[in-house]
Design a protein around this motif. Structure first.
Motif, PDB file in Angstrom:
ATOM      1  N   MET A   1       0.838  -1.222   0.000  1.00 32.69           N
ATOM      2  CA  MET A   1       0.103   0.013   0.045  1.00 32.69           C
ATOM      3  C   MET A   1       0.856   1.226  -0.036  1.00 32.69           C
ATOM      4  O   MET A   1       2.035   1.375   0.791  1.00 32.69           O
ATOM      5  CB  MET A   1      -0.967  -0.179   1.437  1.00 32.69           C
ATOM      6  CG  MET A   1      -1.765   1.106   1.490  1.00 32.69           C
ATOM      7  SD  MET A   1      -3.193   1.115  -0.014  1.00 32.69           S
ATOM      8  CE  MET A   1      -4.116  -0.275   0.510  1.00 32.69           C
ATOM      9  N   CYS A   2       0.509   2.125  -0.826  1.00 38.18           N
ATOM     10  CA  CYS A   2       1.523   3.539  -1.147  1.00 38.18           C
ATOM     11  C   CYS A   2       1.219   4.086   0.231  1.00 38.18           C
ATOM     12  O   CYS A   2       0.182   4.490   0.833  1.00 38.18           O
ATOM     13  CB  CYS A   2       0.819   4.338  -2.056  1.00 38.18           C
ATOM     14  SG  CYS A   2       0.822   3.347  -3.754  1.00 38.18           S
ATOM     15  N   GLY A  21      -7.495  -7.478  -8.268  1.00 36.45           N
ATOM     16  CA  GLY A  21      -6.919  -6.747  -6.999  1.00 36.45           C
ATOM     17  C   GLY A  21      -8.371  -6.922  -6.178  1.00 36.45           C
ATOM     18  O   GLY A  21      -9.386  -7.658  -6.148  1.00 36.45           O
ATOM     19  N   THR A  39      -7.324  -2.010  -4.778  1.00 40.53           N
ATOM     20  CA  THR A  39      -5.845  -2.292  -4.526  1.00 40.53           C
ATOM     21  C   THR A  39      -5.285  -3.499  -5.403  1.00 40.53           C
ATOM     22  O   THR A  39      -5.799  -4.557  -5.097  1.00 40.53           O
ATOM     23  CB  THR A  39      -5.254  -2.417  -3.107  1.00 40.53           C
ATOM     24  OG1 THR A  39      -5.934  -1.190  -2.189  1.00 40.53           O
ATOM     25  CG2 THR A  39      -3.871  -2.357  -2.859  1.00 40.53           C
ATOM     26  N   ASP A  41      -2.037  -5.731  -6.516  1.00 43.32           N
ATOM     27  CA  ASP A  41      -0.499  -5.954  -6.229  1.00 43.32           C
ATOM     28  C   ASP A  41      -0.010  -6.201  -7.517  1.00 43.32           C
ATOM     29  O   ASP A  41      -0.428  -7.199  -8.497  1.00 43.32           O
ATOM     30  CB  ASP A  41      -0.386  -7.396  -5.519  1.00 43.32           C
ATOM     31  CG  ASP A  41       1.051  -7.526  -5.161  1.00 43.32           C
ATOM     32  OD1 ASP A  41       1.951  -6.930  -5.416  1.00 43.32           O
ATOM     33  OD2 ASP A  41       1.438  -8.526  -4.239  1.00 43.32           O
ATOM     34  N   LYS A  42       1.111  -5.370  -7.930  1.00 39.40           N
ATOM     35  CA  LYS A  42       1.511  -5.323  -9.278  1.00 39.40           C
ATOM     36  C   LYS A  42       2.441  -6.375  -9.394  1.00 39.40           C
ATOM     37  O   LYS A  42       2.925  -6.906 -10.612  1.00 39.40           O
ATOM     38  CB  LYS A  42       2.207  -4.009  -9.726  1.00 39.40           C
ATOM     39  CG  LYS A  42       1.099  -3.030  -9.775  1.00 39.40           C
ATOM     40  CD  LYS A  42       2.061  -1.423  -9.463  1.00 39.40           C
ATOM     41  CE  LYS A  42       2.822  -1.225 -10.623  1.00 39.40           C
ATOM     42  NZ  LYS A  42       3.183   0.182 -10.492  1.00 39.40           N
ATOM     43  N   ARG A  43       3.181  -6.867  -8.415  1.00 38.72           N
ATOM     44  CA  ARG A  43       4.248  -7.964  -8.486  1.00 38.72           C
ATOM     45  C   ARG A  43       4.107  -9.146  -9.463  1.00 38.72           C
ATOM     46  O   ARG A  43       4.818  -9.582 -10.058  1.00 38.72           O
ATOM     47  CB  ARG A  43       4.904  -8.103  -7.034  1.00 38.72           C
ATOM     48  CG  ARG A  43       5.637  -6.852  -6.455  1.00 38.72           C
ATOM     49  CD  ARG A  43       5.873  -7.257  -5.185  1.00 38.72           C
ATOM     50  NE  ARG A  43       4.667  -7.131  -4.064  1.00 38.72           N
ATOM     51  CZ  ARG A  43       4.711  -7.247  -3.071  1.00 38.72           C
ATOM     52  NH1 ARG A  43       5.661  -7.351  -2.336  1.00 38.72           N
ATOM     53  NH2 ARG A  43       3.627  -7.480  -2.449  1.00 38.72           N
ATOM     54  N   GLU A  78       0.187   5.258  -6.636  1.00 35.07           N
ATOM     55  CA  GLU A  78       0.818   4.151  -7.114  1.00 35.07           C
ATOM     56  C   GLU A  78       2.433   4.121  -6.798  1.00 35.07           C
ATOM     57  O   GLU A  78       3.107   5.225  -6.645  1.00 35.07           O
ATOM     58  CB  GLU A  78       0.753   4.310  -8.937  1.00 35.07           C
ATOM     59  CG  GLU A  78       1.311   3.211  -9.465  1.00 35.07           C
ATOM     60  CD  GLU A  78       1.167   3.013 -10.946  1.00 35.07           C
ATOM     61  OE1 GLU A  78       1.454   2.325 -11.543  1.00 35.07           O
ATOM     62  OE2 GLU A  78       0.650   4.038 -11.382  1.00 35.07           O
ATOM     63  N   ASP A  81       5.142  -1.345  -6.184  1.00 33.77           N
ATOM     64  CA  ASP A  81       4.672  -2.695  -5.985  1.00 33.77           C
ATOM     65  C   ASP A  81       3.344  -2.714  -6.136  1.00 33.77           C
ATOM     66  O   ASP A  81       2.321  -3.843  -6.285  1.00 33.77           O
ATOM     67  CB  ASP A  81       5.004  -3.041  -4.551  1.00 33.77           C
ATOM     68  CG  ASP A  81       6.415  -3.513  -4.417  1.00 33.77           C
ATOM     69  OD1 ASP A  81       7.056  -3.665  -5.396  1.00 33.77           O
ATOM     70  OD2 ASP A  81       6.924  -3.195  -3.239  1.00 33.77           O
ATOM     71  N   SER A  82       2.488  -1.695  -5.911  1.00 34.29           N
ATOM     72  CA  SER A  82       0.988  -1.500  -5.662  1.00 34.29           C
ATOM     73  C   SER A  82       0.401  -0.370  -6.623  1.00 34.29           C
ATOM     74  O   SER A  82       0.838   0.583  -6.683  1.00 34.29           O
ATOM     75  CB  SER A  82       0.459  -1.807  -4.417  1.00 34.29           C
ATOM     76  OG  SER A  82       0.897  -0.549  -3.789  1.00 34.29           O
ATOM     77  N   SER A  84      -3.422   1.770  -6.146  1.00 38.52           N
ATOM     78  CA  SER A  84      -4.689   1.909  -5.273  1.00 38.52           C
ATOM     79  C   SER A  84      -5.526   3.086  -6.023  1.00 38.52           C
ATOM     80  O   SER A  84      -5.068   4.187  -6.287  1.00 38.52           O
ATOM     81  CB  SER A  84      -4.219   2.379  -3.915  1.00 38.52           C
ATOM     82  OG  SER A  84      -3.502   1.492  -3.243  1.00 38.52           O
TER      83      SER A  84
END
Length: 273
Positions: A1-2, A21, A39, A41-43, A78, A81-82, A84
């Motif tokens: 989370m940013c 998400g 949210t 998770d881009k990973r 943004e 990693d994530s 939102s």
């Protein structure tokens, strides 16, 4: 989370899940208001197409906002990693939740379909194809207005162009998508037609015990109106269904044409009424 999100909002309980998400309720202390936060998770997203959809979703939603029948996006946060996205908070039920409880009268179905078609017409005029129109992605605000959500599969379509890629959900996917052909924004109209059929009949027009069987039924495209189920449905509603759930894309209605259909214009009342 940013960190920027944490500095502005307080994350609350999870209320749903999308393609990429989780959706949670969040609180904005300054305004004292609650919103929805999606949210992602881009990973784990290594597929280039998934990454592209991830990057496009907030841009597309910003382009489409504000519209009374599309979920409004308010903030985007943004980091590496994530991602939102803060959006308006809708009611905790979807059109799917309503559909599984009962069928709809012509008037009720026409009112909801008009709102969906208004949203799709707005999308299509701006070159956006949703590609996953289904009851689970149709929400309601506090005034019971229908709201189209989840643009995770949406794409921009330059005017006069077509796109490819098998995207969608079995019951609602258009046959040209399954056939691997290039397609246009009318795939959304097919999906909307299937939703209308289910609202009126309580069952989908193309059914199977598995995804493969459903796909086979969609490809056959044998649209039927069983008398036992459709005895109270007006001829005008059936006429609109034939024009939305039409295998021939050149003859299939656009969202604007469907909006101008007498059944929609008359709020679901038949000519006899």
């Amino acid at each position: 989370m940013c960190e920027a999100f944490k500095n502005n909002y307080q994350l609350c309980e999870e209320i749903g899940r999308g393609k990429f998400g989780t959706i949670s309720r969040c609180f904005h202390p300054i305004s004292g208001s609650f919103f929805a936060c999606k949210t992602i998770d881009k990973r784990p997203l290594t597929d280039p197409t998934d990454r592209e959809c991830l990057e496009n979703e907030p841009k597309i939603m910003t382009l489409l906002s504000p519209h009374p029948n599309i979920v409004k996006i308010l903030d985007v946060f943004e980091n590496d990693d994530s991602l939102s996205m803060v959006m308006e908070l809708c009611e905790p039920f979807t059109l799917y939740d309503k559909i599984v409880q009962r069928t709809f009268s012509d008037g009720e179905a026409a009112s909801l379909m008009k709102q969906l078609l208004e949203a799709l017409s707005h999308c299509h005029k701006l070159g956006v194809v949703h590609r996953d129109v289904k009851p689970e992605n149709l929400l309601f605000d506090g005034r019971n207005n229908l709201k189209v959500a989840d643009f995770g599969s949406a794409v921009w379509l330059p005017e006069g162009r077509c796109i490819g890629g098998v995207v969608g959900t079995p019951y609602y996917i258009a046959p040209e998508v399954l056939m691997g052909r290039e397609y246009n924004e009318k795939v959304d109209v097919w999906s909307a037609g299937v939703i209308l059929y289910i609202m009126l009949a309580g069952v989908p027009p193309f059914y199977g015990e598995s995804a493969a069987e459903i796909f086979e039924a969609v490809l056959r495209g044998n649209l039927r109106f069983p008398t036992r189920i459709f005895r109270t449905v007006s001829p005008e509603a059936k006429d609109l269904l034939r024009k939305m759930i039409c295998r021939d894309v050149s003859k299939r209605f656009s969202a604007d044409q469907a909006l101008r259909h007498p059944w929609i214009q008359n709020g679901g009342e038949s000519a006899e009424e």
